[in-house]
Design a protein around this motif. Structure first.
Motif, mmCIF file in Angstrom:
data_model
loop_
_atom_site.group_PDB
_atom_site.id
_atom_site.type_symbol
_atom_site.label_atom_id
_atom_site.label_comp_id
_atom_site.label_asym_id
_atom_site.label_seq_id
_atom_site.Cartn_x
_atom_site.Cartn_y
_atom_site.Cartn_z
ATOM 1 N N LEU A 49 -42.914 15.834 -13.381
ATOM 2 C CA LEU A 49 -41.786 14.665 -13.289
ATOM 3 C C LEU A 49 -42.318 13.654 -12.486
ATOM 4 O O LEU A 49 -41.734 12.365 -12.425
ATOM 5 N N ASN A 50 -43.655 14.127 -11.574
ATOM 6 C CA ASN A 50 -43.824 12.784 -10.419
ATOM 7 C C ASN A 50 -42.690 12.661 -9.439
ATOM 8 O O ASN A 50 -42.560 11.643 -9.277
ATOM 9 N N ARG A 63 -34.681 17.277 0.176
ATOM 10 C CA ARG A 63 -34.155 15.984 -0.880
ATOM 11 C C ARG A 63 -35.134 15.767 -1.801
ATOM 12 O O ARG A 63 -36.705 16.127 -1.626
ATOM 13 N N LEU A 64 -34.621 15.568 -3.052
ATOM 14 C CA LEU A 64 -35.693 15.230 -4.259
ATOM 15 C C LEU A 64 -35.559 13.691 -4.416
ATOM 16 O O LEU A 64 -34.503 12.964 -4.578
ATOM 17 N N HIS A 65 -36.826 13.054 -4.234
ATOM 18 C CA HIS A 65 -36.879 11.523 -4.203
ATOM 19 C C HIS A 65 -37.120 11.162 -5.883
ATOM 20 O O HIS A 65 -38.492 11.602 -6.149
ATOM 21 N N LYS A 66 -36.453 10.724 -6.486
ATOM 22 C CA LYS A 66 -36.802 10.275 -7.961
ATOM 23 C C LYS A 66 -37.580 9.157 -8.090
ATOM 24 O O LYS A 66 -38.356 9.215 -8.994
ATOM 25 N N ARG A 67 -36.921 8.076 -7.786
ATOM 26 C CA ARG A 67 -37.471 6.923 -7.628
ATOM 27 C C ARG A 67 -37.973 6.471 -9.221
ATOM 28 O O ARG A 67 -38.787 6.024 -9.728
ATOM 29 N N ARG A 68 -36.832 6.489 -10.041
ATOM 30 C CA ARG A 68 -37.029 5.963 -11.369
ATOM 31 C C ARG A 68 -36.923 4.721 -11.614
ATOM 32 O O ARG A 68 -36.350 3.966 -10.999
ATOM 33 N N ILE A 69 -37.817 4.221 -12.592
ATOM 34 C CA ILE A 69 -37.921 2.739 -12.580
ATOM 35 C C ILE A 69 -36.751 2.358 -13.671
ATOM 36 O O ILE A 69 -36.074 1.171 -13.552
ATOM 37 N N ASP A 70 -36.481 3.208 -14.692
ATOM 38 C CA ASP A 70 -35.297 2.853 -15.743
ATOM 39 C C ASP A 70 -34.033 3.470 -15.101
ATOM 40 O O ASP A 70 -33.418 4.239 -15.323
ATOM 41 N N VAL A 71 -33.635 2.807 -14.081
ATOM 42 C CA VAL A 71 -32.465 3.247 -13.211
ATOM 43 C C VAL A 71 -31.234 3.440 -14.183
ATOM 44 O O VAL A 71 -30.808 2.237 -14.530
ATOM 45 N N PRO A 72 -30.368 4.420 -14.435
ATOM 46 C CA PRO A 72 -29.254 4.228 -15.189
ATOM 47 C C PRO A 72 -28.004 3.492 -14.370
ATOM 48 O O PRO A 72 -27.901 3.539 -13.042
ATOM 49 N N ALA A 73 -27.382 2.608 -15.294
ATOM 50 C CA ALA A 73 -26.692 1.643 -14.378
ATOM 51 C C ALA A 73 -25.189 2.244 -14.078
ATOM 52 O O ALA A 73 -24.581 1.736 -13.388
ATOM 53 N N ASP A 74 -25.161 3.282 -14.672
ATOM 54 C CA ASP A 74 -23.881 4.255 -14.290
ATOM 55 C C ASP A 74 -23.964 5.049 -13.191
ATOM 56 O O ASP A 74 -23.119 5.958 -13.353
ATOM 57 N N ARG A 75 -25.159 5.118 -12.305
ATOM 58 C CA ARG A 75 -25.189 5.788 -11.282
ATOM 59 C C ARG A 75 -25.160 5.276 -10.148
ATOM 60 O O ARG A 75 -25.198 4.200 -9.893
ATOM 61 N N GLY A 76 -24.881 5.922 -8.892
ATOM 62 C CA GLY A 76 -24.658 5.732 -7.641
ATOM 63 C C GLY A 76 -23.827 6.316 -6.959
ATOM 64 O O GLY A 76 -23.001 7.369 -7.345
ATOM 65 N N ASP A 233 -46.692 -5.153 -19.898
ATOM 66 C CA ASP A 233 -48.036 -4.081 -19.908
ATOM 67 C C ASP A 233 -47.327 -3.137 -20.808
ATOM 68 O O ASP A 233 -46.377 -2.569 -20.597
ATOM 69 N N ALA A 234 -48.384 -2.567 -21.747
ATOM 70 C CA ALA A 234 -47.962 -1.407 -22.661
ATOM 71 C C ALA A 234 -48.158 -0.266 -21.521
ATOM 72 O O ALA A 234 -49.025 -0.020 -20.844
ATOM 73 N N PRO A 235 -47.204 0.846 -21.664
ATOM 74 C CA PRO A 235 -47.157 2.014 -20.842
ATOM 75 C C PRO A 235 -48.394 2.720 -21.149
ATOM 76 O O PRO A 235 -48.711 3.061 -22.375
ATOM 77 N N SER A 236 -48.910 3.428 -20.106
ATOM 78 C CA SER A 236 -49.935 4.457 -20.508
ATOM 79 C C SER A 236 -49.293 5.752 -21.023
ATOM 80 O O SER A 236 -48.166 5.978 -20.940
ATOM 81 N N LEU A 237 -50.121 6.650 -21.548
ATOM 82 C CA LEU A 237 -49.769 7.820 -21.904
ATOM 83 C C LEU A 237 -49.072 8.832 -20.803
ATOM 84 O O LEU A 237 -48.022 9.163 -21.433
ATOM 85 N N GLU A 238 -49.645 8.654 -19.651
ATOM 86 C CA GLU A 238 -48.927 9.506 -18.595
ATOM 87 C C GLU A 238 -47.624 8.883 -18.186
ATOM 88 O O GLU A 238 -46.737 9.626 -17.929
ATOM 89 N N GLN A 239 -47.415 7.411 -18.233
ATOM 90 C CA GLN A 239 -46.225 6.789 -17.911
ATOM 91 C C GLN A 239 -45.144 7.056 -18.984
ATOM 92 O O GLN A 239 -44.110 7.309 -18.610
ATOM 93 N N ARG A 240 -45.819 7.209 -20.343
ATOM 94 C CA ARG A 240 -44.593 7.482 -21.130
ATOM 95 C C ARG A 240 -44.153 8.671 -21.210
ATOM 96 O O ARG A 240 -43.118 9.101 -21.360
ATOM 97 N N ARG A 241 -45.222 9.867 -20.857
ATOM 98 C CA ARG A 241 -44.884 11.325 -20.580
ATOM 99 C C ARG A 241 -43.790 11.410 -19.411
ATOM 100 O O ARG A 241 -42.564 12.003 -19.692
ATOM 101 N N LEU A 242 -43.988 10.747 -18.385
ATOM 102 C CA LEU A 242 -43.101 11.032 -17.127
ATOM 103 C C LEU A 242 -41.867 10.195 -17.476
ATOM 104 O O LEU A 242 -40.758 10.912 -17.151
#
Length: 447
Positions: A49-50, A63-76, A233-242
């Protein structure tokens, strides 16, 4: 690739996914297991999951640091006293200011903390960098506003207490409701140092970036990364996987067709499907897979705070009645308007006049029911049209059955006869289930 984790580590990993942290005093058993197997856990989260697992043994914190780019809007951070549980902007600002003050002085009275934060806000309020934060009634400050600000600080402290960063020696609500109330706040400097994992907003120059790029910048691992890629930019295969695997583990459902960047269809390649199933199995999660839908469940209840469909609140009953109705429509994929939901609930109330009696206006109940289903991704709100929702493929995975109370005896008369009418119209095309006669309790569901 780590295909499986030890059973004890799987439980700790699920808790880390849901909460982001384990503390020595809060959950000693799972903390001890995660500490002993931290190398295996770290490798699993990094490769699959990187995500970064940080072990702060001196602070008694993992601690688990997720650092998601697509942050869920209903989290916090969530509040206890508010019906809308997500913390608002003021509470989030107060969390940061509180941590700043406690880093300088790890032990402060709440009165000193209020005064220090009020002075900081007063100095930057004119420039717009911080909100005004008066905590005492004055000529231009009402008692209600001052009390609301004090209670907002109480919410910020409650969140920090829940995270194990600070402790207090008295009840926060009672203390902050009174202008003369006071208590002592004590912070762990080791845990304060481990709290923030993002790079500095000042170093990232967020003021120079458009708002839609802020999450990408804050999730970057270095200053060189936060401007390396642009959203076009089109996401790379690794970015799509993650991105696909992170959503699979971290979200209640994943729709391969809801992502404009074509990221989640990776799950339906042979490689992606196998890898995703291995990750879910390693975490001990259950997976239901359709061609157009993945649904993740956790029998232990450790990996998520969602409790749908449990609960007997009126809003939850209405959501279940709506969920039973959605697959029976002539076109289950058609958008759903508030008039459709209101009409369904009007039919239910005609059969059961006492149902949802606390809701005089059915549109309010319709919005509440739709919000319940939206929270578990069975509906998605239309961003362009208010009060319109799009059903997802997940609605076909649920089967709702209403069980009615035992019919009254003739001696009881017909006064309660309407109580035995189903909440929603029966499906005329389906054969009756063998256990569908009126029995057990109204509102029980199978899904």
């Amino acid at each position: 690739m780590n295909e499986l984790l030890d059973a004890d580590l799987s439980e700790s990993a699920r808790i880390l996914v849901a909460r982001g942290r384990l503390t020595a005093e809060g959950d000693p058993e799972h903390y001890r297991a995660a500490l002993q197997g931290h190398q295996e856990l770290s490798e699993f989260f990094r490769t699959e999951l990187n995500w970064t697992l940080a072990v702060h043994e001196v602070a008694g914190l993992i601690r688990l640091h997720k650092r998601r780019i697509d942050v869920p809007a209903d989290r916090g951070p969530r509040l206890v006293r508010d019906r809308q549980p997500l913390a608002d902007t003021l509470v989030m600002v107060l969390i940061c200011l509180t941590c700043e003050q406690l880093w300088r002085r790890p032990r402060m009275s709440v009165r000193e903390l209020l005064q220090a934060i009020a002075q900081i806000c007063a100095g930057d309020a004119d420039s717009g960098h911080l909100p005004r934060f008066p905590v005492v009634a004055a000529k231009d400050v009402s008692k209600q506003q001052a009390r609301r600000n004090r209670l907002s600080l109480g919410d910020a402290l409650k969140i920090l207490v829940a995270e194990g960063i600070v402790t207090v020696d008295a009840d926060l609500d009672r203390t902050l409701a009174d202008e003369d109330g006071d208590l002592v706040v004590t912070a762990s400097r080791d845990r304060l140092a481990a709290k923030f994992s993002s790079l500095s907003p000042t170093l990232l120059q967020l003021d120079d970036l458009p708002p839609e790029q802020h999450a990408q910048a804050l999730s970057a691992e270095s200053l060189l990364d936060h401007t390396a890629d642009t959203p076009a930019d089109a996401p790379s295969l690794e970015q799509r996987r993650l991105k696909a695997l992170r959503r699979l583990v971290d979200d209640p459902a994943t729709d391969p067709l809801d992502d404009a960047t074509d990221t989640t269809p990776y799950l339906h390649t042979l490689t992606g499907r196998e890898r995703a199933l291995n990750v879910a199995a390693a975490l001990g999660l259950g997976v239901t897979v359709r061609r157009d839908w993945w649904e993740i469940t956790d029998p232990s209840g450790q990996a998520s705070s969602l409790d749908f469909p449990n609960g007997r609140r009126t809003e939850r009953q209405a959501a279940l009645a709506l969920l039973a109705f959605l697959p029976t429509r002539e076109d289950p994929t058609a958008p759903l308007g508030i008039d459709d939901i209101t009409s369904l609930f009007a039919d239910i109330r005609a059969r059961q006049p006492r149902w949802a009696a606390s809701y005089e206006r059915l549109p309010a109940l319709a919005r509440a029911a739709a919000a319940e289903l939206t929270s578990v991704r069975l509906l998605t709100a239309d961003p362009d049209v208010p009060d319109r929702w799009q059903p997802t493929a997940g609605v076909h995975l649920w089967r709702v059955r209403v069980r009615q109370p035992t019919p009254p005896s003739p001696a009881q008369g017909n006064a309660s006869a309407t109580a035995n009418v189903p909440l929603y119209p029966p499906d005329k095309t389906a054969a009756p289930a063998p256990d569908s006669p009126q029995a057990a309790h109204q509102g029980d569901v199978d899904g």
